[in-house]
Design a protein around this motif. Structure first.
Motif, PDB file in Angstrom:
ATOM      1  N   ILE A 239       0.842  -1.194   0.000  1.00 40.48           N
ATOM      2  CA  ILE A 239       0.000   0.000   0.000  1.00 40.48           C
ATOM      3  C   ILE A 239       0.881   1.249   0.000  1.00 40.48           C
ATOM      4  O   ILE A 239       1.741   1.409   0.870  1.00 40.48           O
ATOM      5  CB  ILE A 239      -0.922   0.000   1.255  1.00 40.48           C
ATOM      6  CG1 ILE A 239      -1.788  -1.270   1.282  1.00 40.48           C
ATOM      7  CG2 ILE A 239      -1.771   1.268   1.304  1.00 40.48           C
ATOM      8  CD1 ILE A 239      -2.731  -1.444   0.107  1.00 40.48           C
ATOM      9  N   THR A 240       0.669   2.122  -0.986  1.00 45.76           N
ATOM     10  CA  THR A 240       1.400   3.390  -1.012  1.00 45.76           C
ATOM     11  C   THR A 240       0.654   4.390  -0.145  1.00 45.76           C
ATOM     12  O   THR A 240      -0.584   4.390  -0.098  1.00 45.76           O
ATOM     13  CB  THR A 240       1.524   3.944  -2.450  1.00 45.76           C
ATOM     14  OG1 THR A 240       0.210   4.100  -3.000  1.00 45.76           O
ATOM     15  CG2 THR A 240       2.318   3.010  -3.329  1.00 45.76           C
ATOM     16  N   ALA A 241       1.401   5.231   0.561  1.00 48.75           N
ATOM     17  CA  ALA A 241       0.784   6.177   1.488  1.00 48.75           C
ATOM     18  C   ALA A 241       1.650   7.426   1.583  1.00 48.75           C
ATOM     19  O   ALA A 241       2.803   7.359   2.016  1.00 48.75           O
ATOM     20  CB  ALA A 241       0.643   5.525   2.871  1.00 48.75           C
ATOM     21  N   ALA A 242       1.095   8.562   1.155  1.00 50.40           N
ATOM     22  CA  ALA A 242       1.831   9.832   1.231  1.00 50.40           C
ATOM     23  C   ALA A 242       0.855  10.992   1.099  1.00 50.40           C
ATOM     24  O   ALA A 242      -0.024  10.964   0.224  1.00 50.40           O
ATOM     25  CB  ALA A 242       2.863   9.924   0.110  1.00 50.40           C
ATOM     26  N   ALA A 243       1.008  11.998   1.972  1.00 49.93           N
ATOM     27  CA  ALA A 243       0.219  13.240   1.876  1.00 49.93           C
ATOM     28  C   ALA A 243      -1.284  12.969   1.867  1.00 49.93           C
ATOM     29  O   ALA A 243      -2.041  13.670   1.193  1.00 49.93           O
ATOM     30  CB  ALA A 243       0.627  14.030   0.632  1.00 49.93           C
ATOM     31  N   GLY A 244      -1.714  11.943   2.575  1.00 51.31           N
ATOM     32  CA  GLY A 244      -3.141  11.628   2.633  1.00 51.31           C
ATOM     33  C   GLY A 244      -3.656  10.895   1.411  1.00 51.31           C
ATOM     34  O   GLY A 244      -4.848  10.633   1.294  1.00 51.31           O
ATOM     35  N   GLY A 245      -2.761  10.529   0.477  1.00 51.14           N
ATOM     36  CA  GLY A 245      -3.158   9.744  -0.700  1.00 51.14           C
ATOM     37  C   GLY A 245      -2.719   8.291  -0.513  1.00 51.14           C
ATOM     38  O   GLY A 245      -1.649   8.030   0.048  1.00 51.14           O
ATOM     39  N   PHE A 246      -3.542   7.358  -0.952  1.00 56.47           N
ATOM     40  CA  PHE A 246      -3.250   5.930  -0.760  1.00 56.47           C
ATOM     41  C   PHE A 246      -3.499   5.171  -2.059  1.00 56.47           C
ATOM     42  O   PHE A 246      -4.407   5.517  -2.818  1.00 56.47           O
ATOM     43  CB  PHE A 246      -4.142   5.344   0.355  1.00 56.47           C
ATOM     44  CG  PHE A 246      -3.948   6.020   1.681  1.00 56.47           C
ATOM     45  CD1 PHE A 246      -2.925   5.641   2.532  1.00 56.47           C
ATOM     46  CD2 PHE A 246      -4.768   7.074   2.057  1.00 56.47           C
ATOM     47  CE1 PHE A 246      -2.731   6.291   3.746  1.00 56.47           C
ATOM     48  CE2 PHE A 246      -4.585   7.731   3.267  1.00 56.47           C
ATOM     49  CZ  PHE A 246      -3.558   7.332   4.116  1.00 56.47           C
ATOM     50  N   GLY A 247      -2.710   4.143  -2.316  1.00 55.91           N
ATOM     51  CA  GLY A 247      -2.892   3.318  -3.508  1.00 55.91           C
ATOM     52  C   GLY A 247      -2.305   1.934  -3.267  1.00 55.91           C
ATOM     53  O   GLY A 247      -1.949   1.587  -2.140  1.00 55.91           O
ATOM     54  N   ARG A 248      -2.217   1.149  -4.325  1.00 55.10           N
ATOM     55  CA  ARG A 248      -1.674  -0.213  -4.194  1.00 55.10           C
ATOM     56  C   ARG A 248      -0.732  -0.499  -5.362  1.00 55.10           C
ATOM     57  O   ARG A 248      -1.053  -0.160  -6.503  1.00 55.10           O
ATOM     58  CB  ARG A 248      -2.825  -1.223  -4.182  1.00 55.10           C
ATOM     59  CG  ARG A 248      -2.356  -2.641  -3.975  1.00 55.10           C
ATOM     60  CD  ARG A 248      -3.527  -3.600  -3.849  1.00 55.10           C
ATOM     61  NE  ARG A 248      -3.045  -4.974  -3.933  1.00 55.10           N
ATOM     62  CZ  ARG A 248      -3.794  -6.017  -4.251  1.00 55.10           C
ATOM     63  NH1 ARG A 248      -5.080  -5.860  -4.506  1.00 55.10           N
ATOM     64  NH2 ARG A 248      -3.272  -7.219  -4.315  1.00 55.10           N
ATOM     65  N   VAL A 249       0.393  -1.129  -5.056  1.00 55.94           N
ATOM     66  CA  VAL A 249       1.368  -1.530  -6.075  1.00 55.94           C
ATOM     67  C   VAL A 249       1.322  -3.040  -6.198  1.00 55.94           C
ATOM     68  O   VAL A 249       1.255  -3.744  -5.181  1.00 55.94           O
ATOM     69  CB  VAL A 249       2.807  -1.119  -5.661  1.00 55.94           C
ATOM     70  CG1 VAL A 249       3.827  -1.614  -6.667  1.00 55.94           C
ATOM     71  CG2 VAL A 249       2.917   0.376  -5.506  1.00 55.94           C
ATOM     72  N   HIS A 250       1.367  -3.560  -7.443  1.00 53.30           N
ATOM     73  CA  HIS A 250       1.312  -5.010  -7.620  1.00 53.30           C
ATOM     74  C   HIS A 250       2.036  -5.402  -8.905  1.00 53.30           C
ATOM     75  O   HIS A 250       2.123  -4.608  -9.829  1.00 53.30           O
ATOM     76  CB  HIS A 250      -0.153  -5.458  -7.693  1.00 53.30           C
ATOM     77  CG  HIS A 250      -0.339  -6.925  -7.477  1.00 53.30           C
ATOM     78  ND1 HIS A 250      -0.389  -7.483  -6.214  1.00 53.30           N
ATOM     79  CD2 HIS A 250      -0.469  -7.950  -8.347  1.00 53.30           C
ATOM     80  CE1 HIS A 250      -0.543  -8.791  -6.327  1.00 53.30           C
ATOM     81  NE2 HIS A 250      -0.589  -9.100  -7.608  1.00 53.30           N
ATOM     82  N   TYR A 251       2.534  -6.639  -8.969  1.00 52.10           N
ATOM     83  CA  TYR A 251       3.086  -7.183 -10.207  1.00 52.10           C
ATOM     84  C   TYR A 251       1.964  -7.651 -11.123  1.00 52.10           C
ATOM     85  O   TYR A 251       0.966  -8.216 -10.641  1.00 52.10           O
ATOM     86  CB  TYR A 251       3.947  -8.417  -9.914  1.00 52.10           C
ATOM     87  CG  TYR A 251       5.378  -8.125  -9.563  1.00 52.10           C
ATOM     88  CD1 TYR A 251       6.206  -7.414 -10.422  1.00 52.10           C
ATOM     89  CD2 TYR A 251       5.929  -8.610  -8.379  1.00 52.10           C
ATOM     90  CE1 TYR A 251       7.527  -7.166 -10.101  1.00 52.10           C
ATOM     91  CE2 TYR A 251       7.246  -8.369  -8.040  1.00 52.10           C
ATOM     92  CZ  TYR A 251       8.031  -7.640  -8.910  1.00 52.10           C
ATOM     93  OH  TYR A 251       9.337  -7.398  -8.595  1.00 52.10           O
ATOM     94  N   PHE A 252       2.152  -7.421 -12.423  1.00 48.26           N
ATOM     95  CA  PHE A 252       1.213  -7.919 -13.436  1.00 48.26           C
ATOM     96  C   PHE A 252       2.002  -8.747 -14.459  1.00 48.26           C
ATOM     97  O   PHE A 252       3.191  -8.554 -14.631  1.00 48.26           O
ATOM     98  CB  PHE A 252       0.526  -6.748 -14.169  1.00 48.26           C
ATOM     99  CG  PHE A 252      -0.606  -6.128 -13.390  1.00 48.26           C
ATOM    100  CD1 PHE A 252      -0.382  -5.511 -12.166  1.00 48.26           C
ATOM    101  CD2 PHE A 252      -1.900  -6.155 -13.882  1.00 48.26           C
ATOM    102  CE1 PHE A 252      -1.423  -4.943 -11.438  1.00 48.26           C
ATOM    103  CE2 PHE A 252      -2.951  -5.587 -13.167  1.00 48.26           C
ATOM    104  CZ  PHE A 252      -2.713  -4.985 -11.952  1.00 48.26           C
TER     105      PHE A 252
END
Ligand code: NAI
Length: 303
Positions: A239-252
């Motif tokens: 889970i990416t987390a910075a400055a109140g923004g969040f996302g997800r990193v994954h292999y494809f």
């Protein structure tokens, strides 16, 4: 299933400053008892000082929480064992491990000394192994555990001058993915955060001041508190987390191509197919514990 952490015991490494301190304060606010581990050294991993961990323990106690300090380095098996033992001795168990301790020794590959490479691996990669290993049996036996590793965009995407740091940060994600498979049956879930925060580690990197001002480290900790809670039912997520923004990193992996394996496959055939092999518009997320798209491709033969 609760977001609260009442009755839970959390170990947070490198919790005497920066992100680790914020994680410790939020997990304590959510009700967890905290082991504040910190060696108290410099950004590049030199020296040591009890004051870093002691200060955060005092902050937690001042807000009515429970916390004890630990000053061991995560870089040895003995240190890792003692950090977890501190939790067991003080609070009887360990439910949550946030492997956060970190140092920097940025240099281009042409200039980096092996000693820098080893120092970075010893804290980030081996520090995660040593603490996870010491907590593993306890968490599996009690059929509950939440581990949160701390990776970086330097590992997941790459960054100039960070060969050691980037590879240690990516290496721990391999560890996470395998531990996730081994721990799932016992409700031991392993995830990672990839943070962005203004701390002493990032203060002097020459990045734009207006951008850096947005990176309050406290804005990362809600992701850690969620991943540490009963409510978290995912494993092997980054889970990416910075400055109140969040996302997800994954292999494809792309759909790719499948040639008839009973006949010769030539370099020219690979060359002709390369655009399709590398075409990310055909990619799907990889799944744990499988051989990827190998069988799916073989199944296309003869169709
Ligand atoms: P920081 O330098 O403020 O905090 C790191 C803490 O780890 C320090 O208190 C230090 O004393 C402690 N530590 C270092 N070596 C240790 C050891 N051997 N044993 C125990 N404690 C040790 O840095 P920051 O920014 O809070 O970093 C926390 C984690 O987040 C690190 O793993 C870092 O690599 C990672 N990270 C930080 C980013 C950011 O933007 N600040 C970006 C990506 C990852």
């Amino acid at each position: 299933m609760t977001l609260r952490l009442d009755g839970r015991v959390a170990v947070i490494t490198g919790a005497g400053a920066g992100l680790g301190r914020q994680h410790a304060l939020l997990l304590a606010k959510q009700g967890a008892k905290i082991v504040v581990n910190d060696l108290g050294g410099s950004v590049n991993g030199v020296g040591g000082d009890h004051a870093a961990a002691d200060k955060v323990v005092a902050e937690i106690k001042a807000m009515g929480g429970e916390a004890v300090p630990n000053y061991d380095s995560v870089t040895s098996a003995e240190g890792g064992a003692n950090i977890i033992k501190t939790a067991v001795d003080a609070f009887g168990k360990v439910d949550i491990l946030v492997a956060n301790a970190g140092i920097l020794r940025d240099k281009s590959f042409a200039k980096v000394e092996l000693s820098d490479f080893e120092a970075v691996f010893n804290v980030h990669y081996w520090g995660t192994v040593h603490t996870a290993r010491a907590a593993w049996k306890l968490m599996n036996e009690q059929q509950y555990g939440r581990m949160i590793f701390t990776t970086s965009v330097a590992g997941t995407s790459g960054n100039f001058g960070q060969t050691a740091y980037g590879s240690a940060k990516e290496g721990m994600l391999g560890l996470m993915r395998v531990l996730a498979i081994e721990g799932r049956k016992n409700n031991v879930l392993i995830n990672a955060i990839s943070p962005g925060a203004l701390t002493r580690m990032t203060d002097n990197l020459g990045m734009d001041d207006d951008f850096m001002k947005k990176l309050d480290p406290g804005l990362v900790s809600p992701a850690v508190a969620w991943l540490a809670s009963e409510r978290c039912d995912v494993t092997a997520n980054v889970i990416t987390a910075a400055a109140g923004g969040f996302g997800r990193v994954h292999y494809f992996e792309t759909r790719g191509v499948q040639f008839d394996y009973t006949k010769p496959v030539t370099v020219e055939m690979f060359d002709e197919a390369f655009a399709r092999i590398a075409d990310l518009t055909t990619a799907d997320p990889t799944t744990a514990g499988t051989e990827g798209k190998m069988q799916e491709r073989l199944d296309t033969l003869g169709k």
